[in-house]
Write a protein that holds these residues in place. Structure first.
Motif, short mmCIF file in Angstrom:
data_model
loop_
_atom_site.label_atom_id
_atom_site.label_comp_id
_atom_site.label_asym_id
_atom_site.label_seq_id
_atom_site.Cartn_x
_atom_site.Cartn_y
_atom_site.Cartn_z
N LEU A 192 0.81 -1.22 0.00
CA LEU A 192 0.00 0.00 0.00
C LEU A 192 0.84 1.27 0.00
N LYS A 193 2.14 1.14 0.26
CA LYS A 193 3.01 2.32 0.16
C LYS A 193 3.07 2.81 -1.29
N ASP A 194 2.82 1.92 -2.22
CA ASP A 194 2.77 2.32 -3.63
C ASP A 194 1.46 3.03 -3.95
N GLY A 195 0.44 2.84 -3.11
CA GLY A 195 -0.89 3.38 -3.36
C GLY A 195 -1.87 2.25 -3.58
N PHE A 196 -3.13 2.47 -3.25
CA PHE A 196 -4.16 1.42 -3.37
C PHE A 196 -4.36 1.00 -4.83
N ALA A 240 -2.82 -8.67 9.76
CA ALA A 240 -2.09 -8.23 10.94
C ALA A 240 -2.47 -6.78 11.24
N GLU A 241 -1.94 -6.23 12.32
CA GLU A 241 -2.32 -4.89 12.75
C GLU A 241 -2.00 -3.82 11.71
N ASP A 242 -1.01 -4.09 10.84
CA ASP A 242 -0.65 -3.10 9.82
C ASP A 242 -1.65 -3.06 8.66
N MET A 243 -2.62 -3.98 8.67
CA MET A 243 -3.64 -4.08 7.61
C MET A 243 -3.03 -4.35 6.24
#
Length: 316
Positions: A192-196, A240-243
């Motif tokens: 998701l750091k790349d974007g959804f 996990a908690e980071d989704m």
């Protein structure tokens, strides 16, 4: 009432993974999850000698260098944040001492060459189509090692480029091991750091490219770990908690699907025996000197010895 859609899976009957198989896993962090399961159940497996590799070009580069028995030298290294790194490898191999890193790299190349020649199954988990190109020498890197982003150009590999990379991997592998079975899977980990939208585009490029290759190549296969996560486990309680990463429940679920698809009934029976021993070894008694616990340990040794007769390579 049916409350879940299920992806149909066909059991592999011709070349399943068993305790005589030699399995090598390369790719994104999901390959570590599967590799850890194989280690727990005492299969003959190795995983990510160059650390986690996220994209197909990095995996192609490792396989090319391993087959050609590349020898790494100081010119292949960079110094950043008081440590030596190599753009071909994950920071897991990085070291404060230059010679230590070179020894790690060249040892990993040697072991990978051996593993590729001997492997019955190679599992490649692709994580992303996004890559970073180091501007100074115009090369795509496996890992940026926290070097400032302005020194890189971010690119999205096209479906054709990924297909070419996977084809190159297969040709290289068949040149040294014509009997190897190559199993591709796409990581369910969301980048998701790349974007959804960019993550969806990235995964779709990987899936399309894999099917371009698998559909016309013998001894190549696809396991839908990404699709199982996205469809059968369509709920945030499986993250996990980071989704971003699948949690333990999701990993176990996908592992069970993998076992049901790729392992014979005979193999799963042996896995149950291994599991009993592993749980026994992790057991913490109230009184380790009691007669009851001593008998428990003796029974455990009998089970271990019985397994070692069948599979001498198994060590607990």
């Amino acid at each position: 009432m049916k409350l879940q859609t299920q992806i149909p899976l066909k059991q592999e009957t011709r070349n399943p993974i068993n305790y005589n198989s030699k399995v090598l896993l390369l790719g994104s962090c999901f390959s570590e999850n599967i590799g850890d399961k194989l280690n727990y159940f005492k299969f003959q497996s190795n995983q990510n000698p160059f650390g986690i590799l996220f994209h197909p070009k990095a995996i192609e580069n490792l396989i090319t260098n391993a087959i050609n028995e590349k020898e790494y030298t100081a010119t292949d290294l960079i110094f950043q944040n008081e440590r030596w790194h190599c753009f071909d490898a994950h920071s897991y191999l990085s070291a404060a001492d230059k010679n230590e890193l070179l020894n790690n790299l060249n040892s990993a190349i040697s072991s990978t060459n051996k593993n590729l020649k001997e492997a019955s199954h190679l599992i490649i988990t692709l994580g992303t189509s996004w890559v970073y190109r180091f501007i100074e020498d115009d090369t795509i890197v496996a890992n940026c090692h926290k070097i400032p982003q302005k020194k890189f150009i971010k690119e999205l590999l096209t479906v054709d480029k990924i297909s070419e990379s996977l084809e190159a991997i297969i040709v290289l592998l068949k040149s040294i091991n014509k009997d190897i079975h190559i199993l591709f899977t796409v990581s369910p980990v969301r980048h998701l750091k790349d974007g959804f939208i960019e993550n969806t585009q990235s995964k779709s490029h990987l899936i399309a490219a894999v099917h371009n290759v698998v559909n016309h190549r013998e001894k190549t296969h696809y396991f839908p770990s990404h699709e199982i996560m996205m469809d059968e486990l369509r709920d945030y309680r499986f993250y996990a908690e980071d989704m971003v990463h699948p949690n333990k429940t999701a990993i176990n679920y996908i592992w069970e699907k993998f076992v049901a698809t790729w392992f014979s009934e005979e193999t799963t029976l042996t896995m149950k025996e291994v599991d009993v021993i592993q749980k026994g070894l992790s057991h913490r008694p109230f009184n380790e000197n009691s007669a009851q616990h001593q008998q428990f340990l003796k029974n455990l040794e009998v089970k271990k010895d019985k397994l070692k007769v069948q599979f001498p390579f198994i060590n607990f």
